[in-house]
Design a protein around this motif. Structure first.
Motif, PDB file in Angstrom:
ATOM      1  N   ASP A 133      -3.192 -20.024  -9.241  1.00  0.00           N
ATOM      2  CA  ASP A 133      -3.418 -20.056 -10.687  1.00  0.00           C
ATOM      3  C   ASP A 133      -2.347 -20.939 -11.319  1.00  0.00           C
ATOM      4  OD1 ASP A 133      -3.750 -19.648 -13.381  1.00  0.00           O
ATOM      5  OD2 ASP A 133      -4.047 -17.484 -13.231  1.00  0.00           O
ATOM      6  N   SER A 134      -2.706 -22.178 -11.681  1.00  0.00           N
ATOM      7  CA  SER A 134      -1.748 -23.158 -12.193  1.00  0.00           C
ATOM      8  C   SER A 134      -1.115 -22.728 -13.509  1.00  0.00           C
ATOM      9  CB  SER A 134      -2.414 -24.525 -12.361  1.00  0.00           C
ATOM     10  OG  SER A 134      -3.519 -24.412 -13.255  1.00  0.00           O
ATOM     11  N   LYS A 135      -1.839 -21.970 -14.322  1.00  0.00           N
ATOM     12  CA  LYS A 135      -1.313 -21.527 -15.614  1.00  0.00           C
ATOM     13  C   LYS A 135      -0.127 -20.580 -15.431  1.00  0.00           C
ATOM     14  CE  LYS A 135      -5.706 -21.906 -18.115  1.00  0.00           C
ATOM     15  NZ  LYS A 135      -6.760 -21.157 -18.855  1.00  0.00           N
ATOM     16  N   GLU A 136      -0.195 -19.774 -14.368  1.00  0.00           N
ATOM     17  CA  GLU A 136       0.835 -18.776 -14.134  1.00  0.00           C
ATOM     18  C   GLU A 136       1.956 -19.278 -13.231  1.00  0.00           C
ATOM     19  OE1 GLU A 136       0.996 -15.092 -14.960  1.00  0.00           O
ATOM     20  OE2 GLU A 136       0.018 -16.135 -16.600  1.00  0.00           O
ATOM     21  N   GLU A 137       1.738 -20.416 -12.576  1.00  0.00           N
ATOM     22  CA  GLU A 137       2.654 -20.869 -11.527  1.00  0.00           C
ATOM     23  C   GLU A 137       4.088 -21.028 -12.024  1.00  0.00           C
ATOM     24  OE1 GLU A 137       3.246 -24.656  -8.518  1.00  0.00           O
ATOM     25  OE2 GLU A 137       1.236 -24.150  -9.212  1.00  0.00           O
ATOM     26  N   LYS A 138       4.278 -21.673 -13.166  1.00  0.00           N
ATOM     27  CA  LYS A 138       5.618 -21.923 -13.680  1.00  0.00           C
ATOM     28  C   LYS A 138       6.356 -20.619 -13.983  1.00  0.00           C
ATOM     29  CE  LYS A 138       8.073 -24.666 -17.133  1.00  0.00           C
ATOM     30  NZ  LYS A 138       7.941 -25.581 -18.292  1.00  0.00           N
ATOM     31  N   ARG A 139       5.634 -19.692 -14.630  1.00  0.00           N
ATOM     32  CA  ARG A 139       6.258 -18.398 -14.989  1.00  0.00           C
ATOM     33  C   ARG A 139       6.606 -17.608 -13.737  1.00  0.00           C
ATOM     34  NH1 ARG A 139       5.008 -13.208 -15.480  1.00  0.00           N
ATOM     35  NH2 ARG A 139       2.857 -13.546 -14.788  1.00  0.00           N
ATOM     36  N   LEU A 140       5.685 -17.612 -12.754  1.00  0.00           N
ATOM     37  CA  LEU A 140       5.904 -16.847 -11.523  1.00  0.00           C
ATOM     38  C   LEU A 140       7.063 -17.413 -10.714  1.00  0.00           C
ATOM     39  CD1 LEU A 140       2.193 -16.217 -10.435  1.00  0.00           C
ATOM     40  CD2 LEU A 140       3.820 -14.512 -11.265  1.00  0.00           C
ATOM     41  N   LEU A 141       7.158 -18.741 -10.654  1.00  0.00           N
ATOM     42  CA  LEU A 141       8.260 -19.356  -9.921  1.00  0.00           C
ATOM     43  C   LEU A 141       9.608 -19.037 -10.567  1.00  0.00           C
ATOM     44  CD1 LEU A 141       6.734 -22.843  -9.044  1.00  0.00           C
ATOM     45  CD2 LEU A 141       7.383 -21.029  -7.426  1.00  0.00           C
ATOM     46  N   LYS A 142       9.629 -19.022 -11.890  1.00  0.00           N
ATOM     47  CA  LYS A 142      10.847 -18.688 -12.616  1.00  0.00           C
ATOM     48  C   LYS A 142      11.256 -17.234 -12.342  1.00  0.00           C
ATOM     49  CE  LYS A 142      12.885 -18.842 -17.243  1.00  0.00           C
ATOM     50  NZ  LYS A 142      12.641 -19.123 -18.684  1.00  0.00           N
ATOM     51  N   LYS A 143      10.262 -16.347 -12.336  1.00  0.00           N
ATOM     52  CA  LYS A 143      10.526 -14.927 -12.064  1.00  0.00           C
ATOM     53  C   LYS A 143      11.015 -14.740 -10.629  1.00  0.00           C
ATOM     54  CE  LYS A 143       8.479 -10.334 -12.548  1.00  0.00           C
ATOM     55  NZ  LYS A 143       7.237  -9.569 -12.874  1.00  0.00           N
ATOM     56  N   ALA A 144      10.386 -15.475  -9.674  1.00  0.00           N
ATOM     57  CA  ALA A 144      10.781 -15.375  -8.268  1.00  0.00           C
ATOM     58  C   ALA A 144      12.216 -15.864  -8.078  1.00  0.00           C
ATOM     59  CB  ALA A 144       9.835 -16.192  -7.402  1.00  0.00           C
ATOM     60  N   SER A 145      12.581 -16.936  -8.786  1.00  0.00           N
ATOM     61  CA  SER A 145      13.930 -17.470  -8.699  1.00  0.00           C
ATOM     62  C   SER A 145      14.956 -16.465  -9.218  1.00  0.00           C
ATOM     63  CB  SER A 145      14.015 -18.774  -9.502  1.00  0.00           C
ATOM     64  OG  SER A 145      15.331 -19.262  -9.509  1.00  0.00           O
ATOM     65  N   LYS A 146      14.592 -15.767 -10.293  1.00  0.00           N
ATOM     66  CA  LYS A 146      15.497 -14.763 -10.864  1.00  0.00           C
ATOM     67  C   LYS A 146      15.692 -13.596  -9.903  1.00  0.00           C
ATOM     68  CE  LYS A 146      16.287 -12.137 -15.108  1.00  0.00           C
ATOM     69  NZ  LYS A 146      15.755 -11.765 -16.437  1.00  0.00           N
ATOM     70  N   ILE A 147      14.595 -13.153  -9.271  1.00  0.00           N
ATOM     71  CA  ILE A 147      14.685 -12.044  -8.314  1.00  0.00           C
ATOM     72  C   ILE A 147      15.536 -12.451  -7.116  1.00  0.00           C
ATOM     73  CG2 ILE A 147      13.367 -10.645  -6.673  1.00  0.00           C
ATOM     74  CD1 ILE A 147      11.086 -10.597  -8.726  1.00  0.00           C
ATOM     75  N   GLN A 148      15.345 -13.667  -6.631  1.00  0.00           N
ATOM     76  CA  GLN A 148      16.102 -14.143  -5.480  1.00  0.00           C
ATOM     77  C   GLN A 148      17.594 -14.230  -5.818  1.00  0.00           C
ATOM     78  OE1 GLN A 148      14.880 -14.717  -2.222  1.00  0.00           O
ATOM     79  NE2 GLN A 148      17.112 -14.544  -1.982  1.00  0.00           N
ATOM     80  N   SER A 149      17.891 -14.641  -7.057  1.00  0.00           N
ATOM     81  CA  SER A 149      19.281 -14.705  -7.506  1.00  0.00           C
ATOM     82  C   SER A 149      19.909 -13.313  -7.512  1.00  0.00           C
ATOM     83  CB  SER A 149      19.341 -15.325  -8.905  1.00  0.00           C
ATOM     84  OG  SER A 149      20.664 -15.347  -9.379  1.00  0.00           O
ATOM     85  N   THR A 150      19.132 -12.313  -7.968  1.00  0.00           N
ATOM     86  CA  THR A 150      19.620 -10.928  -7.967  1.00  0.00           C
ATOM     87  C   THR A 150      19.864 -10.443  -6.552  1.00  0.00           C
ATOM     88  OG1 THR A 150      18.391 -10.464 -10.003  1.00  0.00           O
ATOM     89  CG2 THR A 150      19.127  -8.577  -8.718  1.00  0.00           C
ATOM     90  N   LEU A 151      18.942 -10.770  -5.623  1.00  0.00           N
ATOM     91  CA  LEU A 151      19.104 -10.384  -4.215  1.00  0.00           C
ATOM     92  C   LEU A 151      20.373 -11.000  -3.628  1.00  0.00           C
ATOM     93  CD1 LEU A 151      15.399 -10.649  -2.998  1.00  0.00           C
ATOM     94  CD2 LEU A 151      16.809  -8.580  -2.972  1.00  0.00           C
ATOM     95  N   ASP A 152      20.674 -12.219  -4.040  1.00  0.00           N
ATOM     96  CA  ASP A 152      21.885 -12.877  -3.542  1.00  0.00           C
ATOM     97  C   ASP A 152      23.138 -12.128  -4.009  1.00  0.00           C
ATOM     98  OD1 ASP A 152      20.352 -14.790  -2.304  1.00  0.00           O
ATOM     99  OD2 ASP A 152      20.551 -16.270  -3.919  1.00  0.00           O
ATOM    100  N   THR A 153      23.128 -11.688  -5.285  1.00  0.00           N
ATOM    101  CA  THR A 153      24.293 -10.957  -5.809  1.00  0.00           C
ATOM    102  C   THR A 153      24.436  -9.588  -5.146  1.00  0.00           C
ATOM    103  OG1 THR A 153      23.074  -9.961  -7.657  1.00  0.00           O
ATOM    104  CG2 THR A 153      24.108 -12.096  -8.050  1.00  0.00           C
ATOM    105  N   LEU A 154      23.315  -9.058  -4.623  1.00  0.00           N
ATOM    106  CA  LEU A 154      23.348  -7.755  -3.950  1.00  0.00           C
ATOM    107  C   LEU A 154      23.682  -7.886  -2.464  1.00  0.00           C
ATOM    108  CD1 LEU A 154      20.221  -6.017  -5.584  1.00  0.00           C
ATOM    109  CD2 LEU A 154      22.624  -5.633  -6.107  1.00  0.00           C
ATOM    110  N   ASN A 155      23.954  -9.124  -2.021  1.00  0.00           N
ATOM    111  CA  ASN A 155      24.318  -9.366  -0.612  1.00  0.00           C
ATOM    112  C   ASN A 155      23.320  -8.717   0.344  1.00  0.00           C
ATOM    113  OD1 ASN A 155      26.595 -10.562  -1.731  1.00  0.00           O
ATOM    114  ND2 ASN A 155      27.888  -8.779  -1.390  1.00  0.00           N
ATOM    115  N   GLU A 156      22.047  -9.083   0.208  1.00  0.00           N
ATOM    116  CA  GLU A 156      20.996  -8.385   0.954  1.00  0.00           C
ATOM    117  C   GLU A 156      21.186  -8.451   2.466  1.00  0.00           C
ATOM    118  OE1 GLU A 156      17.079 -10.083   1.129  1.00  0.00           O
ATOM    119  OE2 GLU A 156      17.726 -11.926   0.149  1.00  0.00           O
TER     120      GLU A 156
END
Length: 540
Positions: free
Chosen positions: A108-131
């Motif tokens: 879904d191209s309309k949602e792609e930008k928002r979803l990628l931004k959300k995924a990047s934020k989650i990954q950043s949080t996982l990095d701070t949690l030293n997964e």
């Protein structure tokens, strides 16, 4: 963190009035002030549990970890290990990430930008949690805090007060938060855990705000003190340790007193000149003009005169039981108890108390001292054995968690009984430093120290002849502890006590001790009391 002209009132009581301060990033700050000054209230504002009446508190975007003074884990029906591990929501974040990738696969191209931004934020949080290193970090933490496999498998609800404190602290430290808020964190920690926590916090690379009556602990971990003045409702930051703050504060007070004395001397001289001018004849124009000039100066001096600080009253106690108790107030025979899936705390425990005895229970943290008190007051049921109180026993129980209080009721409603009129009750509450409209405050908004005063008042207003106390000094400053100790020394009833506070215990005049887990009853031993003090807590 920066506070600009904070304003807050709770009911008719002013907490902050144009209070401003600034803390550097990653500062280690001790928060001090008398009970009810607004220390815990500041935490509630930071956590957005309370709204200011005015002003602004500017926070950075760091993740906050909070350890409250009153630890409530009753809503957690899970093992200790599950609870500690939940401090880092790594699995939950991975599920959210997987869900995002599933959506992206649909295209879904309309949602792609928002979803990628959300995924990047989650990954950043996982990095701070030293997964990738989280499991190793947890194992090291559990080892340093002496949390063994047996404790990890137990349900949170089965823990003692000391064990809850240790587990809650482990949960907080494992959370890897960037800012820590700690409210009286050392109240129930054993010596080994406290040493580890002190070392951990010394080396903690983040912002730290600590409320504590433990002077040595504060001196070990803080580099500045935030003082909340209950009189002026202002806040000031002092660089250095708690001891540094005390010296600077004492110097400020001495200088202020010198200024007041000098101003009072000046005012006295001006008043004398003004009075002399007023009494002078109308033809004495020079003196009249001088008097008029000095009167203007006098008014200015009176308006600018600094006020001396209010001297706070001391808690007054008077304990006189309603009636005499029998010769044998309590008999415990063959008491056996354990929590589900845990080792026995006691097997065939037996002891007897004599009239007006002051009886101390000692043992390592987690050995079952508080549990025994809960069995005595029917909060728990033994597996076998009997607990028999004298038929004339009027029992009052003071618990660590202050559970005898109803947070939804006012102070007055919590303590009133049919034995006293409302006026008499309010006079008694005045002895516990609750004046005028204070008595109508809901208990839920009080500081832990204020709640402890209400709980003690509630017990004593019933004038019992048998009092059961579980760590009664945890929430009190040293002066109040001393006053309570003095009064319990004169108490004409039977007393059972669990306490790690040697000065308090020695003051009240203990006669015998029950040593757990052995179940032996021995004559009072100062050496044994201090042994368990050093074992369970750090040296003051």
């Amino acid at each position: 963190m920066k506070a600009i002209n904070l304003k807050l009132s709770l009911g008719n009581e002013v907490i902050y009035d144009d209070a401003s301060f600034e803390l550097k990033r990653d500062a280690h700050t001790g928060i001090v002030g008398v009970n009810g000054a607004g220390k815990t209230t500041l935490f509630k504002i930071i956590l957005k549990e309370l709204e200011l009446d005015g002003g602004n508190l500017i926070l950075d975007d760091s993740r906050i970890g909070y350890l409250p003074q009153e630890i409530d884990l009753e809503n957690y029906d899970m093992s200790v290990l599950e609870y500690i591990y939940s401090a880092r929501p790594i699995k939950k974040l991975h599920r959210e990430l997987d869900h995002i990738y599933e959506k992206l696969a649909i295209g879904d191209s309309k949602e792609e930008k928002r979803l990628l931004k959300k995924a990047s934020k989650i990954q950043s949080t996982l990095d701070t949690l030293n997964e990738y290193t989280a499991d190793d970090e947890l194992l090291n933490l559990l080892s340093f805090m002496n949390i063994d496999d047996e404790l990890l498998e137990r349900n949170i609800k089965e823990l003692s007060g000391g064990q809850k404190s240790k587990v809650a602290f482990a949960h907080l430290l494992f959370s890897n938060a960037e800012t820590l808020l700690l409210d009286e964190p050392t109240n129930h920690l054993d010596k080994t855990t406290k040493e580890f926590v002190t070392t951990f916090l010394k080396n903690y690379h983040g912002s730290l705000l600590v409320i504590s009556h433990d002077v040595d602990f504060l001196n070990s971990i803080v580099d500045n003190i935030l003082f909340i003045d209950k009189i002026t409702h202002k806040i000031k930051v002092y660089e250095g340790s708690y001891d540094d703050f005390k010296k600077k504060y004492a110097k400020e007070k001495a200088q202020k007193e010198s200024r007041i004395i000098e101003e009072e001397r000046k005012i006295k001289k001006l008043e004398a000149i003004v009075k002399k001018a007023e009494q002078a004849s109308r033809t004495n124009h020079n003196l009249k003009r001088l008097g008029a000039s000095r009167k203007i100066q006098l008014e200015k001096c009176l308006n600018e005169l600094e006020m001396r600080d209010k001297v706070y009253n001391r808690v007054k106690l008077k304990i006189k039981p309603n009636r005499e108790i029998g010769k044998i107030p309590l008999e415990v025979n063959g008491l056996t108890f354990r929590y589900p899936n845990s080792d026995y705390l006691y097997k065939d425990l037996s002891f007897t108390l004599t009239k007006n005895e002051k009886f101390l229970i000692v043992g390592e943290n987690g050995i079952g001292k508080s549990t025994l008190l809960k069995l005595l007051v029917d909060k728990l049921n033994p597996l076998s054995g009997s607990i028999t109180f004298n038929s004339k026993a009027d029992i009052s129980y003071y618990a660590q968690e202050l559970e005898i209080l109803d947070g939804n009721k006012s102070i007055l409603d919590n303590v009133k009984t049919s034995s006293y009129t409302e006026l008499e009750t309010r006079k008694l509450l005045g002895n516990f430093l609750f004046y005028k409209d204070d008595v109508f405050k809901k208990v839920e908004i009080l500081s832990p120290g204020e709640k402890a005063r209400v709980a003690l008042c509630k017990i004593l207003i019933s004038r019992p002849n048998f009092i059961i106390l579980d760590e009664p000094t945890n929430h009190f400053d040293p002066e109040t502890q001393s006053i309570i100790g003095e009064n319990f020394k004169e108490y004409e009833g039977t007393l059972i006590l669990v306490s790690h506070n040697p000065s308090f215990v020695e003051e009240i005049g203990i006669t015998r001790m029950l040593v757990l887990p052995d179940g032996k009853v021995i004559d009072y031993s100062r050496e044994l009391l201090h042994y368990y003090y050093y074992l369970n807590t750090d040296i003051m």
